[in-house]
Design a protein around this motif. Structure first.
Motif, PDB file in Angstrom:
ATOM      1  N   HIS B 151      51.117  21.240 -35.957  1.00  0.00           N
ATOM      2  CA  HIS B 151      49.852  21.819 -36.422  1.00  0.00           C
ATOM      3  C   HIS B 151      48.707  21.168 -35.652  1.00  0.00           C
ATOM      4  O   HIS B 151      48.771  19.988 -35.302  1.00  0.00           O
ATOM      5  N   LEU B 152      47.645  21.922 -35.434  1.00  0.00           N
ATOM      6  CA  LEU B 152      46.556  21.429 -34.602  1.00  0.00           C
ATOM      7  C   LEU B 152      45.735  20.290 -35.218  1.00  0.00           C
ATOM      8  O   LEU B 152      45.329  19.378 -34.496  1.00  0.00           O
ATOM      9  N   PRO B 153      45.482  20.291 -36.528  1.00  0.00           N
ATOM     10  CA  PRO B 153      44.534  19.298 -37.052  1.00  0.00           C
ATOM     11  C   PRO B 153      44.935  17.842 -36.825  1.00  0.00           C
ATOM     12  O   PRO B 153      44.078  17.017 -36.504  1.00  0.00           O
ATOM     13  N   GLY B 154      46.207  17.487 -37.003  1.00  0.00           N
ATOM     14  CA  GLY B 154      46.611  16.081 -36.892  1.00  0.00           C
ATOM     15  C   GLY B 154      46.279  15.486 -35.526  1.00  0.00           C
ATOM     16  O   GLY B 154      45.492  14.527 -35.431  1.00  0.00           O
ATOM     17  N   PRO B 155      46.852  16.053 -34.470  1.00  0.00           N
ATOM     18  CA  PRO B 155      46.536  15.512 -33.139  1.00  0.00           C
ATOM     19  C   PRO B 155      45.039  15.563 -32.836  1.00  0.00           C
ATOM     20  O   PRO B 155      44.487  14.650 -32.222  1.00  0.00           O
ATOM     21  N   TYR B 156      44.378  16.618 -33.310  1.00  0.00           N
ATOM     22  CA  TYR B 156      42.944  16.759 -33.047  1.00  0.00           C
ATOM     23  C   TYR B 156      42.150  15.657 -33.751  1.00  0.00           C
ATOM     24  O   TYR B 156      41.251  15.041 -33.164  1.00  0.00           O
ATOM     25  N   LEU B 157      42.515  15.397 -35.010  1.00  0.00           N
ATOM     26  CA  LEU B 157      41.804  14.355 -35.762  1.00  0.00           C
ATOM     27  C   LEU B 157      42.023  12.972 -35.137  1.00  0.00           C
ATOM     28  O   LEU B 157      41.111  12.143 -35.108  1.00  0.00           O
ATOM     29  N   TYR B 158      43.222  12.730 -34.646  1.00  0.00           N
ATOM     30  CA  TYR B 158      43.469  11.440 -33.983  1.00  0.00           C
ATOM     31  C   TYR B 158      42.700  11.358 -32.656  1.00  0.00           C
ATOM     32  O   TYR B 158      42.207  10.299 -32.267  1.00  0.00           O
ATOM     33  N   PHE B 159      42.613  12.479 -31.983  1.00  0.00           N
ATOM     34  CA  PHE B 159      41.822  12.565 -30.750  1.00  0.00           C
ATOM     35  C   PHE B 159      40.360  12.204 -31.052  1.00  0.00           C
ATOM     36  O   PHE B 159      39.735  11.403 -30.353  1.00  0.00           O
ATOM     37  N   LEU B 160      39.843  12.761 -32.150  1.00  0.00           N
ATOM     38  CA  LEU B 160      38.459  12.454 -32.519  1.00  0.00           C
ATOM     39  C   LEU B 160      38.294  10.976 -32.897  1.00  0.00           C
ATOM     40  O   LEU B 160      37.246  10.387 -32.664  1.00  0.00           O
ATOM     41  N   GLN B 161      39.353  10.412 -33.466  1.00  0.00           N
ATOM     42  CA  GLN B 161      39.277   9.008 -33.896  1.00  0.00           C
ATOM     43  C   GLN B 161      39.556   8.028 -32.750  1.00  0.00           C
ATOM     44  O   GLN B 161      39.586   6.818 -32.948  1.00  0.00           O
ATOM     45  N   GLY B 162      39.778   8.596 -31.570  1.00  0.00           N
ATOM     46  CA  GLY B 162      39.885   7.748 -30.381  1.00  0.00           C
ATOM     47  C   GLY B 162      41.119   6.870 -30.301  1.00  0.00           C
ATOM     48  O   GLY B 162      41.052   5.717 -29.867  1.00  0.00           O
ATOM     49  N   VAL B 163      42.270   7.418 -30.735  1.00  0.00           N
ATOM     50  CA  VAL B 163      43.479   6.588 -30.668  1.00  0.00           C
ATOM     51  C   VAL B 163      43.939   6.401 -29.222  1.00  0.00           C
ATOM     52  O   VAL B 163      43.645   7.210 -28.334  1.00  0.00           O
ATOM     53  N   ASP B 164      44.672   5.298 -28.997  1.00  0.00           N
ATOM     54  CA  ASP B 164      45.309   5.087 -27.691  1.00  0.00           C
ATOM     55  C   ASP B 164      46.603   5.884 -27.610  1.00  0.00           C
ATOM     56  O   ASP B 164      46.988   6.343 -26.542  1.00  0.00           O
TER      57      ASP B 164
END
Lengths: 280, 291
Positions: B151-164
């Motif tokens: 699903h799109l939200p999980g990876p997107y939310l982590y992208f916004l949170q700046g994960v490595d």
């Protein structure tokens, strides 16, 4: 739609056999070797999974069985260097037939007698396999393919009885593909499939359609979820599509354990839910 | 951020916590001996996957004594493992615990439970409700359990949170063996593995993070798990891959400099218009176009 990557299927099924049999605590297996293509493929897979010496093949002829069947079973056992035992079921079956008056001369209803006799043969073989499994110390491996299981072209508690089945998700066409890859003796690949329950029997004559057409319809109906109209649009005859669909529905009982009346709080197969691999 | 990662592609025994704990300890000890600083196990690695009624029997709180040997080792190596979680309120979750410095640093509860086809997670588990990134000694990570990654939200939310990096534990069944699933170069290939690879590569490329996929192997009642655990870098390049059907270990370095370079080259996060997403979602909701 039906062609499979045979080397991948071989790898998966060998791994499946090793793990599902091994987890149950066994390192040996046995199977009925009919002289047909399905059991030949299973024999080859078992020989690879467990080593040929850990596989027992049993040929179980009746006195009217086609002699080619036993000969072809020998060919398979030799090809994969599997020990072959022969258990003649004539005495067993005839003893029962005499006891209940089911010899062919007594037949009033020919079709029903043929059906009953065929089922008795299949169940005699089941008894022999399960009995031998104790002294051999191995699990009974099934040889039913997806086509015959969907069509219900099998005997409940006969050839349908086994512990583990490597071919249950392969259509007949795919079994043929795999048989060539596993170098099953050519004589078995060339001959017409037969349950060999009566003289001159062939599966396709008895079913009234070819495996080729059945596979083409079933893979669309079951795997690809085509509707009846979509199958007809694809060029299949509506009446045949309906006949095959009816067989699939009518034979669901053969593919499931017996129905249990739920009257208590937690009931087997209803809401007492565990895998077969539970705790092994 | 830079760390030596180990992916443990294991075959847990269904429902056998004691033997699975031993397996985890052995893998952790081996990873430590091999110089790894972070180890990722597959989904539900401590319990096995098709638990059905065993779910309630095997579920543990994250502070259960069973975790003690792993917590002890987490002083030397960070450990992400899958387990069935029993929350204080009695709800059960398909969870991943991240252990570090002798404590449970983070727990991710699977958000997108799968309840179709052969899957029935929605019957046995409650759904998690967030994608919270967390900072560890090894970097800033987000966990996505199998379907969470589709699903799109999980990876997107982590992208916004700046994960490595995104850690993706999975129990993905091996399926799809027809000729049309074969690799372009003619090699045999499971459809499930092809699809996962595409997804992992695309997500790594779009989020400019490391993507670490740990899938299990073995069989449960005739369903085989496909393995092929793998790691992609922030440019979407594959750093390593394990075989399909056997237990195996993958070791690779995650160098933060790669993420930095990818993000300079193509500044996707800088140019992301979160405000636009927020306003468009609000507008669509007002108009009744989505729910």
């Amino acid at each position: 739609m039906l062609d499979v990557q045979v080397e991948l299927v071989q790898q998966l099924l060998v791994d499946f056999l090793r793990e599902e049999v091994g987890r149950a605590g066994f390192s040996r297996v046995l199977l009925g070797l009919s002289g047909g293509i399905d059991s030949a493929v299973v024999a080859a897979l078992c020989a690879e999974a467990f080593g040929p010496r850990n596989v027992l093949a049993i040929s179980m002829p009746y006195r009217t069985s086609n002699p080619d069947s036993a000969a072809h079973a020998r060919l398979v056992a030799e090809a994969y260097e599997i020990p072959l035992a022969t258990i003649d079921i004539t005495g067993m079956a005839d003893g029962y037939f005499a006891g209940v008056g089911l010899d062919q001369s007594a037949a009033e209803n020919g079709a029903q007698v043929a059906l009953r006799r065929g089922n008795v043969f299949a169940r005699c073989r089941m008894i022999a396999l399960y009995d031998q499994s104790v002294s051999w110390g191995g699990l009974v491996i099934g040889t039913s393919n997806k086509t015959e299981m969907l069509l219900g072209y099998s005997t409940q508690w006969g050839d349908g009885a086994h512990a583990v089945n490597p071919l249950g998700d392969l259509y007949k066409h795919q079994v043929y593909q795999l048989s060539r890859h596993l170098a099953v003796p050519e004589a078995l690949i060339r001959k017409a499939p037969s349950a060999d329950l009566f003289e001159g029997q062939t599966d396709e004559a008895e079913l009234g359609f070819s495996y080729e057409v059945a596979d083409a319809i079933l893979v669309r109906m079951v795997d690809e979820r085509y509707s009846e109209d979509e199958l007809v649009d694809d060029g299949f005859e509506r009446e045949l599509v309906r006949r095959i669909a009816r067989r699939v529905v009518r034979n669901q009982f053969k593919r499931l354990p017996p129905v249990i009346a739920k009257i208590g709080q937690r009931s087997i197969n209803h809401d007492f839910r565990y895998l077969r691999d539970w705790g092994i | 951020m830079h760390t030596t990662l180990r992916v443990a592609q294991i075959n847990p025994a269904l429902g056998d916590l004691a033997s699975n704990l031993d397996l985890h300890v052995a893998e952790v000890d081996q990873a430590l001996a091999d110089g790894a600083e972070l180890i990722l196990f597959p989904e539900l690695s401590l319990t096995g996957y098709f638990l059905k009624d065993q779910t309630a029997e095997l579920a543990l709180p994250p502070d259960a004594p069973l975790f003690a040997p792993l917590l002890e080792r987490s002083k030397s190596i960070s450990i992400a493992l899958g387990f069935a979680e029993r929350a204080r309120d009695g709800r059960l979750y398909n969870a991943v615990a991240f252990l570090e410095d002798g404590r449970v640093l983070h727990v991710h509860r699977k958000v997108h439970l799968v309840s179709y086809g052969m899957f029935d997670e929605g019957r046995d588990f409650g759904a998690g409700a967030n994608f919270a990134a967390f900072d560890s000694r090894r970097g800033r990570f987000g966990i996505l359990t199998c379907e969470d990654f589709w699903h799109l939200p999980g990876p997107y939310l982590y992208f916004l949170q700046g994960v490595d990096g995104m850690l993706v534990p999975s129990a993905s069944p091996a399926r799809g063996v027809t000729e049309r699933d074969r690799d372009e170069d003619g090699a045999a290939r499971l459809r499930s593995a092809t699809v996962w690879s595409r997804l992992l590569e695309a997500r790594a490329l779009l989020t400019q993070t490391f993507v670490v996929y740990a899938n299990r192997v073995g069989w449960e009642d005739g369903i085989g798990f496909g393995g092929q655990s793998c790691v992609f870098d922030p440019f979407g390049r594959e750093l390593g891959r394990l075989p399909a059907l056997e237990s195996a270990r993958l070791t690779t370095r995650l160098e933060g400099s790669l993420a930095r370079r990818a993000r300079v080259q193509t500044p996707l996060r800088r140019d992301e218009k979160v405000w636009l997403l927020r306003e468009e979602l609000a507008r669509l909701e007002r108009e009744g176009a989505i729910s």
